[in-house]
Design a protein around this motif. Structure first.
Motif: not given
Length: 120
Positions: A41-46, A51-58, A111-117
């Motif tokens: 949720a924090t990354v999604a908001r960024g 937010d450039a740092a958050m845009l580096e994530y999927p 967390c990304l592994l948890m999301l994929d699972a």
């Protein structure tokens, strides 16, 4: 999609009760799910804010928020917590992430592994 927006809005809204909510104890799996859901949720908001740092994530604006919503709903079912208690738990995680910005990059791989699972 409306359900997602409604639950995020409810969890993000100010607590209306006079007393602090009863916050349940979470087991390790529940705590990990909450931590990751809050990170998403924090990354999604960024990402929404550009937010450039958050845009580096999927992209977390759909899958990540859905994970957060499902986690909150599941935890409410499993623990009997109400919305105010879930908000308190989520805000504890948000505060922890904000106090140590490096922690987000440390937990995101797992967390990304948890999301994929999760199948989302």
């Amino acid at each position: 999609m409306r359900k997602l927006i409604l639950l995020v809005a409810v969890l993000a809204s100010p607590v209306l009760a006079q007393d602090a909510p009863a916050v349940p104890q979470l087991n390790m799996q529940q705590q990990a799910s909450l931590k990751c859901g809050t990170a998403f949720a924090t990354v999604a908001r960024g990402q929404t804010d550009g937010d450039a740092a958050m845009l580096e994530y999927p992209d977390m604006t759909v899958r990540g928020l859905e994970f957060f919503v499902r986690t909150a709903a599941t935890l409410m079912d499993e623990t009997g917590a109400d919305r105010e208690a879930m908000r308190a738990l989520a805000m504890t995680e948000v505060t922890a992430l904000a106090s140590d910005p490096a922690s987000l990059s440390e937990i995101m791989p797992a967390c990304l592994l948890m999301l994929d699972a999760s199948g989302l």
